[in-house]
Scaffold this active site. Sequence first.
Site, PDB file in Angstrom:
ATOM      1  N   LYS A  76      48.797  43.048  32.662  1.00 22.66           N
ATOM      2  CA  LYS A  76      47.443  42.852  33.205  1.00 22.66           C
ATOM      3  C   LYS A  76      47.382  42.748  34.728  1.00 22.66           C
ATOM      4  O   LYS A  76      46.597  41.975  35.279  1.00 22.66           O
ATOM      5  CB  LYS A  76      46.805  41.600  32.584  1.00 22.66           C
ATOM      6  CG  LYS A  76      46.587  41.719  31.085  1.00 22.66           C
ATOM      7  CD  LYS A  76      46.072  40.458  30.460  1.00 22.66           C
ATOM      8  CE  LYS A  76      47.165  39.415  30.305  1.00 22.66           C
ATOM      9  NZ  LYS A  76      46.811  38.340  29.359  1.00 22.66           N
ATOM     10  N   ASP A 113      47.244  32.957  24.405  1.00 20.81           N
ATOM     11  CA  ASP A 113      45.799  32.824  24.153  1.00 20.81           C
ATOM     12  C   ASP A 113      45.424  33.185  22.714  1.00 20.81           C
ATOM     13  O   ASP A 113      44.478  32.623  22.151  1.00 20.81           O
ATOM     14  CB  ASP A 113      44.964  33.629  25.164  1.00 20.81           C
ATOM     15  CG  ASP A 113      45.399  35.076  25.315  1.00 20.81           C
ATOM     16  OD1 ASP A 113      46.397  35.477  24.680  1.00 20.81           O
ATOM     17  OD2 ASP A 113      44.745  35.819  26.073  1.00 20.81           O
TER      18      ASP A 113
HETATM   19  C1  BGC Z   1      49.584  39.778  26.966  1.00 18.25           C
HETATM   20  C2  BGC Z   1      49.397  38.869  25.769  1.00 18.25           C
HETATM   21  C3  BGC Z   1      47.992  38.345  25.735  1.00 18.25           C
HETATM   22  C4  BGC Z   1      46.987  39.477  25.833  1.00 18.25           C
HETATM   23  C5  BGC Z   1      45.560  38.987  25.851  1.00 18.25           C
HETATM   24  C6  BGC Z   1      48.514  40.830  27.013  1.00 18.25           C
HETATM   25  O1  BGC Z   1      48.623  41.576  28.183  1.00 18.25           O
HETATM   26  O2  BGC Z   1      50.845  40.385  26.935  1.00 18.25           O
HETATM   27  O3  BGC Z   1      50.324  37.802  25.812  1.00 18.25           O
HETATM   28  O4  BGC Z   1      47.791  37.627  24.543  1.00 18.25           O
HETATM   29  O5  BGC Z   1      47.228  40.221  26.989  1.00 18.25           O
HETATM   30  O6  BGC Z   1      45.302  38.151  26.930  1.00 18.25           O
END
Ligand code: BGC
Length: 454
Positions: free
Chosen positions: A159, A195
């Site tokens: 992200k 989360d």
């Molecule tokens: C992460 C996860 C997370 C998801 C939603 C992903 O990029 O790797 O750990 O649960 O995003 O936030």
Amino acid sequence: MGMAINNLPQIREECEILQLSEKQLREIMVRLHRDIEKGLGKDTHPSSIVKCWITYIQDLPNGKERGKFLALDLGGTNFRVLIINLRENHFDMQSKIYAIPQHIMTGTGIALFDHIAECLANFMMEHNVYEERLALGFTFSFPLKQVGLTKGILERWTKGFSCSGVVGTDVVQGLKDAIARRGDVQIDICAILNDTTGTLMSCAWKNHNCKIGLIVGTGSNACYVEKAELCENFEGGQSRADMLINTEWGAFGDDGALDFVRTEFDREIDVNSVNPGKQIQEKMISGMYLGELVRLALAKFTRMGLLFGGRGSDLLFQRGSFYTKYVSEIESDKAGDYTSCMEVLEELGLDHATEADMAAVRHVCECVSRRAAHLVSAGIAVLINKMGEPRVTVGIDGSVYRFHPHFHTLMCEKIAKLVQPGLQFDLMLSEDGSGRGAALVAAVACRESQQQFA
Ligand code: BGC
């Protein structure tokens, strides 16, 4: 103005690559199921793409959790600090959002943890708990190899984060060290969680059928309740029946498993991202990318002369300028009405759009969001089929699910088609899982350690 030519049929044809047939979805399900099994298996785990991390959460809340907890929520668009007071049948919660500036997202791990600790200390001061020693649940929404409830090694950033020196280290320790460097506040970090886990726990507090947690927000991921005996990577013995598994399905496709449905737009997003080759399925589903997928398609159709009379704008051709919230806004217009669509196009400097252009823009948005909803549905159907429980509630959070006007309905329809006959499901918005969920996990952890020492 000359005669408006209707290019919609040709645009529709160009968009067909974004549509996933039921046959393709079923093939995706087979592959995801295989990857999940690999993630769970001891020998196959090291090379598996879908990691299926053990969360060390084995007990769902029973509604009797009580007390005052702090929570941190890192990993969406915002970073938040929360204080939660769990009481009988209700809870109070206060929270504050803090920005994580771009230079911290891509700076050093030390700077990141110092920033988090500073926000935490300021928050404690503002809420008059600066002198107290409180239990804290840390929602850290990135792939973590958990070694226990309070120890998690970061596997990779996602992200848009890329802080140096954190991958391969224990993030709980990183936070503890930052708190120690300040030396002013006292905190007991009782749990670190994802989360999705928080979302599941938060929903399960009231709804005992809730056995899947799903996020469709900036990123995408799901967790579910698995039989402990199938979690081969869990070494703590099988004293209890269940284990929450964090699938990290955002990585699905990193080995090419989704190449048979990926488009030129998906490849372009990936190449220009901070983590090329990684989080392939996430890049087809989540809020960080949906707007950009639409933009890439619109830019292409404009260059082909199919849209806006072949005349774009600077913003249309600028990466990141089409926000995912635009997709939700445009699809919120009633059929035949283009009020929001027009506003968005004006913001992008495309005032010259005709009604036919707006119909086309809307169609592109629909194709992109529908594909995302269908991919998520296929994933959820895999989990429901795997668990084989007669009735499962899926607790869901995230900006895409929350704000897109049709995502919920699209998912209900598609999951119903993909689950084995006889299996029932409900999709439920889980209010503030990352905050309340973190408090609940911390509370359950405290409950256990109290029992242990009682
Ligand atoms: C992460 C996860 C997370 C998801 C939603 C992903 O990029 O790797 O750990 O649960 O995003 O936030």
